[in-house]
Design an enzyme around this catalytic site. Sequence first.
Site, PDB file in Angstrom:
ATOM      1  N   ASN A  34       5.439  63.387  17.772  1.00  0.00           N
ATOM      2  CA  ASN A  34       6.483  62.862  16.648  1.00  0.00           C
ATOM      3  C   ASN A  34       5.832  62.335  15.448  1.00  0.00           C
ATOM      4  OD1 ASN A  34       6.076  60.139  17.289  1.00  0.00           O
ATOM      5  ND2 ASN A  34       7.944  59.875  17.836  1.00  0.00           N
ATOM      6  N   PHE A  83       1.462  61.533  27.074  1.00  0.00           N
ATOM      7  CA  PHE A  83       0.749  60.636  26.125  1.00  0.00           C
ATOM      8  C   PHE A  83       1.877  59.588  25.415  1.00  0.00           C
ATOM      9  CE2 PHE A  83      -2.905  63.465  26.723  1.00  0.00           C
ATOM     10  CZ  PHE A  83      -3.591  62.481  27.438  1.00  0.00           C
ATOM     11  N   SER A 127      -2.271  52.698  33.000  1.00  0.00           N
ATOM     12  CA  SER A 127      -2.955  51.958  32.662  1.00  0.00           C
ATOM     13  C   SER A 127      -3.332  50.795  33.538  1.00  0.00           C
ATOM     14  CB  SER A 127      -2.590  51.188  31.224  1.00  0.00           C
ATOM     15  OG  SER A 127      -3.190  50.032  31.061  1.00  0.00           O
ATOM     16  N   TYR A 152       5.589  46.553  27.397  1.00  0.00           N
ATOM     17  CA  TYR A 152       4.187  47.683  27.327  1.00  0.00           C
ATOM     18  C   TYR A 152       3.879  47.956  28.887  1.00  0.00           C
ATOM     19  CZ  TYR A 152      -0.121  49.955  27.315  1.00  0.00           C
ATOM     20  OH  TYR A 152      -1.217  50.817  27.591  1.00  0.00           O
ATOM     21  N   LYS A 156       4.702  50.965  31.837  1.00  0.00           N
ATOM     22  CA  LYS A 156       3.726  51.794  32.378  1.00  0.00           C
ATOM     23  C   LYS A 156       3.823  51.628  34.058  1.00  0.00           C
ATOM     24  CE  LYS A 156       1.238  53.183  29.139  1.00  0.00           C
ATOM     25  NZ  LYS A 156       1.207  54.632  28.836  1.00  0.00           N
TER      26      LYS A 156
END
Length: 351
Positions: A34, A83, A127, A152, A156
């Site tokens: 995007n 991703f 991560s 964040y 994950k």
Amino acid sequence: MAKTVLVSGGAGYIGSHVTVELIGKGYEVVVADNMSNCDLTCFEGVKKITGRDDIPFHQIDCCDSEAVNRLFDEYKIDAVIHFAAFKAVGESVAEPLMYYRNNLVSFINILEAAKNKGGCNVLFSSSATVYGEAEVLPVTENTPRLPSTSPYGNTKQMCEDILRDVVFATAGNDGADGQGVVKGIALRYFNPIGAHPSALIGELPRGVPNNLVPFITQTAIGKRECLSIFGNDYPTEDGTCLRDYIDVVDLAKAHVAAVSRMVEGRMKEGYEIFNVGTGRPVSVYELVTAFENVNGLKLNYKFVDRRPGDVMAIWADTTLANEELGWKAERTVEETLASAWAWEKHLAEQK
Ligand code: UDP
């Protein structure tokens, strides 16, 4: 026939390197992005490196489920590498809803399409943040995840769990009504750094970089006055934090190994997790010194207070990835730091 991989977030830092490596191994790649956190610099670089001017590019937001479904209708997608996500820890603390909505909804849309359009292989970019401040180092994939200190990090962990649950729930699907089997791999990255040896693609941080290596290269080129090293009073040999810095091209190759394992039917479980690192701890101070030495320059830096939320040390046990994916990190930290510097200089020449 060549297998097709949808790379969401494929115009970004890691996505662009993965696209290059996939094409190098004969995969067809469809890029969806995007463009919220990048411009076309890296996608143009990918085209130059691969000599491919015809890589399909779709500017879509994966939070738009209809747009995601259309991609699955248009292409026969053998695997997705996801991703597309926000990635700034501090921003996630200030804007948790934005992070939860973007990172969770986009992945749910990908998984829904994967399930409803006949099944698919899904690789999720996770991560090492999921381990938090681990008690025993190096961490293996079985090291318990600790409660995250940021939205964040939470996204994950949550996305890993969502993938695991979807794999479990779809395992018995027989294709009726298009409902297929979803298989998944989560790759837990340590600290990705560096750039492609061509210096045509690399990290493009917006504004002041949060991460160490972009801050180093921007200081070296004169965009920033001075690097702050966060803390030199940790109980480590030189007092600075220890991390496992993984070269972005090596990291990209791990994705190709994982995708091959999925599309060639070599997975041992429907859902698998692999650490992707070098297995070697490097201190912040060592990294700064290595950057100076390999590039023959002096960096302006100072020691300041610790950064809140930083763990003292984390590095990977990479045995599983080495043995099961047949992959291992190859570039030295010096080569990687030279590539990061070459990329920063390349960017300066574009101005
Ligand atoms: N770091 C630093 N100065 C900076 C940015 C990072 O000293 O300007 C340190 C940070 O404290 C950590 C290491 O570099 O020990 C790696 O930080 P980064 O933000 O790159 O990745 P993280 O490990 O936090 O995901």
